[in-house]
Enzyme design. Structure first.
Site, PDB file in Angstrom:
ATOM      1  NE  ARG A  29       6.891  13.814  10.625  1.00 19.26           N
ATOM      2  CZ  ARG A  29       7.247  14.784   9.767  1.00 19.26           C
ATOM      3  NH1 ARG A  29       6.343  15.637   9.316  1.00 19.26           N
ATOM      4  NH2 ARG A  29       8.502  14.926   9.391  1.00 19.26           N
ATOM      5  CB  SER A  36      10.471  16.665  13.792  1.00 19.82           C
ATOM      6  OG  SER A  36       9.180  17.228  13.656  1.00 19.82           O
ATOM      7  CE  LYS A  63       3.947  21.790   4.853  1.00 21.33           C
ATOM      8  NZ  LYS A  63       4.849  20.659   4.582  1.00 21.33           N
ATOM      9  CG  ASP A  64       3.064  16.437   6.292  1.00 21.96           C
ATOM     10  OD1 ASP A  64       3.566  16.928   5.271  1.00 21.96           O
ATOM     11  OD2 ASP A  64       3.565  16.566   7.432  1.00 21.96           O
ATOM     12  CB  THR A 120      12.978  23.896  -1.798  1.00 20.39           C
ATOM     13  OG1 THR A 120      11.631  23.495  -1.523  1.00 20.39           O
ATOM     14  CG2 THR A 120      13.192  23.871  -3.312  1.00 20.39           C
ATOM     15  CB  SER A 150       8.399  21.794  -2.163  1.00 25.38           C
ATOM     16  OG  SER A 150       7.297  22.184  -2.935  1.00 25.38           O
ATOM     17  NE  ARG A 185       3.770  23.985  -2.643  1.00 24.36           N
ATOM     18  CZ  ARG A 185       4.406  24.939  -1.970  1.00 24.36           C
ATOM     19  NH1 ARG A 185       4.418  26.173  -2.439  1.00 24.36           N
ATOM     20  NH2 ARG A 185       5.021  24.659  -0.834  1.00 24.36           N
ATOM     21  NE  ARG A 186       8.106  25.543  -0.044  1.00 19.34           N
ATOM     22  CZ  ARG A 186       8.192  24.757   1.009  1.00 19.34           C
ATOM     23  NH1 ARG A 186       9.145  23.822   1.066  1.00 19.34           N
ATOM     24  NH2 ARG A 186       7.355  24.885   2.026  1.00 19.34           N
ATOM     25  NE  ARG A 213      13.485  14.528   2.683  1.00 12.61           N
ATOM     26  CZ  ARG A 213      13.317  13.223   2.928  1.00 12.61           C
ATOM     27  NH1 ARG A 213      13.734  12.328   2.062  1.00 12.61           N
ATOM     28  NH2 ARG A 213      12.691  12.822   4.039  1.00 12.61           N
ATOM     29  CB  THR A 218      18.215  18.325   9.729  1.00 10.73           C
ATOM     30  OG1 THR A 218      18.069  17.519  10.893  1.00 10.73           O
ATOM     31  CG2 THR A 218      19.273  17.725   8.824  1.00 10.73           C
ATOM     32  NE  ARG A 219      13.657  20.070   5.222  1.00  9.69           N
ATOM     33  CZ  ARG A 219      12.604  19.974   4.420  1.00  9.69           C
ATOM     34  NH1 ARG A 219      12.226  21.000   3.707  1.00  9.69           N
ATOM     35  NH2 ARG A 219      11.924  18.851   4.359  1.00  9.69           N
ATOM     36  CB  CYS A 231       2.065  16.434  -0.186  1.00 13.71           C
ATOM     37  SG  CYS A 231       2.852  14.878   0.269  1.00 13.71           S
TER      38      CYS A 231
END
Length: 352
Positions: A13, A15, A85-86, A133, A135, A137-138, A155, A160-161, A250
């Site tokens: 990717r 990034s 994890k992706d 976040t 996620s 899950r979080r 996002r 960026t975050r 995910c």
């Protein structure tokens, strides 16, 4: 085949974090294969391009991997580096995970905004403070443990975050991010706290890097297998087996905590805790179990949940896969199937 080429092309990717991770894997392959040359090919994915929609609303099948896998399938690249994890627990036909390198920090990390620097816990934030976040899950776990806060989607790539958190007119009081990414980009000083897996269970495969290859490319497989880490492989096979047995991905709120320990004489033991959370975190289905060298397991295949396991560690992999299935089956017996169906319906693309 990879060995027939003077230069091996490695897909990634675009990034900064993805490029760092790929550069790290390439440097490790160069150490093991000094006669080979590698070229890094950057490729944008749907997850990188669609930034105005929460991840769960886009759908998680190949969100950060599909375009990379298309390039691998048509021969534009010879291998692809991913955050494990992706990767879905079921790999596309013709593809497999050739190696999983030694895991970095698997925990989630808390990063405070400037106005809250010096605070080291979500409990120190005021009522209605906004925690960013992407996620579920979080969000589920933090909503249950810190109900005075508001979790909102954020996002973009890691850079960026952090810019959104630091903006003068930003709405976020804190972010919760994967610790491994912050550490890899030397931003560990931004971390206010690291959540133990008992506080916030992490995502299957979090902190680990994987290299995907074509299943019929034996030479590429041989090159990447030198980077396989026994402990990380076993833990991640257990976590992915747990995820696959639940039919999860995910984007659904599923968390794990796994440990693998090699003991004297070549034997080993493992422990896996897994949980499914409701979207608000108020309902939790959880179980844990252990396994060791004496545990009966299937060793008939060296590809387990998409991971090509070296022959010398096949028993570890079989034990891990069996452990993941056992914990998942316990949750399914508790009602995890209908609970996950309800969650998928709620977050389906097109839902408000």
């Amino acid at each position: 085949m990879a060995s027939e080429k003077s230069v091996l092309r490695v897909g990634t990717r675009e990034s900064q974090l993805a490029k760092w991770q790929t550069a790290f894997i390439v440097s490790e392959m160069e150490k093991h294969n000094p006669s080979l040359q590698f070229e890094v090919i950057g490729i944008s994915t749907k997850g990188d391009k669609v930034l105005d929609t929460p991840l769960a609303k886009i759908g998680d099948k190949g969100l950060f991997t599909k375009e990379l896998e298309v390039a691998l399938a048509d021969g534009r690249v010879d291998m692809v580096v991913h955050s494990l994890k992706d990767l879905p627990s079921t790999m596309p036909p013709g593809m497999l995970i050739g190696c999983i390198s030694a895991r970095a920090d698997r925990r989630d990390a808390l990063v405070m905004s400037e106005q809250h620097r010096g605070k080291h816990s979500l409990a120190e934030l005021p009522a209605n403070a906004v925690v960013g976040t992407s996620s579920l899950r979080r969000i589920a776990q933090l909503s249950a443990s810190h109900g005075h806060l508001r979790c909102e989607d954020v996002r973009g790539n890691l850079n960026t975050r952090l810019r959104k958190l630091d903006a003068d007119d930003g709405k976020y009081d804190a972010l919760v991010l994967a610790a491994a990414g912050l550490d890899r980009l030397d931003w560990g000083e931004r971390v206010s706290a690291r959540f133990s897996p008992e506080e916030v269970m992490y995502a299957a495969g979090q902190g680990a890097l994987a290299v995907e290859v074509r299943e019929n490319d034996d030479s590429a497989l041989k090159i990447v297998q030198g980077l396989m880490d026994r402990c990380t492989m076993a833990e991640c096979v257990a976590e992915r087996s747990f995820l696959r047995a639940l039919g999860g991905g995910c984007s659904v709120p599923i968390g794990v905590n796994c440990s693998f320990e090699a003991v004297t004489g070549g034997s080993c033991k493992m422990q896996l805790a897994g949980a499914v959370f409701s979207l608000d975190g108020k309902t939790v289905l959880r179980d844990d179990s252990t396994a060791d060298t004496s545990t009966s397991c299937d060793q008939s295949s060296n590809v387990l949940v998409g991971v090509h396991v070296p022959e010398k560690w096949l028993r570890d992999g079989g034990m891990a896969a069996s452990l993941g299935e056992r914990v998942a089956n316990s949750l399914l017996a508790q009602g995890a199937g209908p609970m996950l169906d309800t969650i998928r319906e709620a977050i389906a693309p097109g839902k408000p």
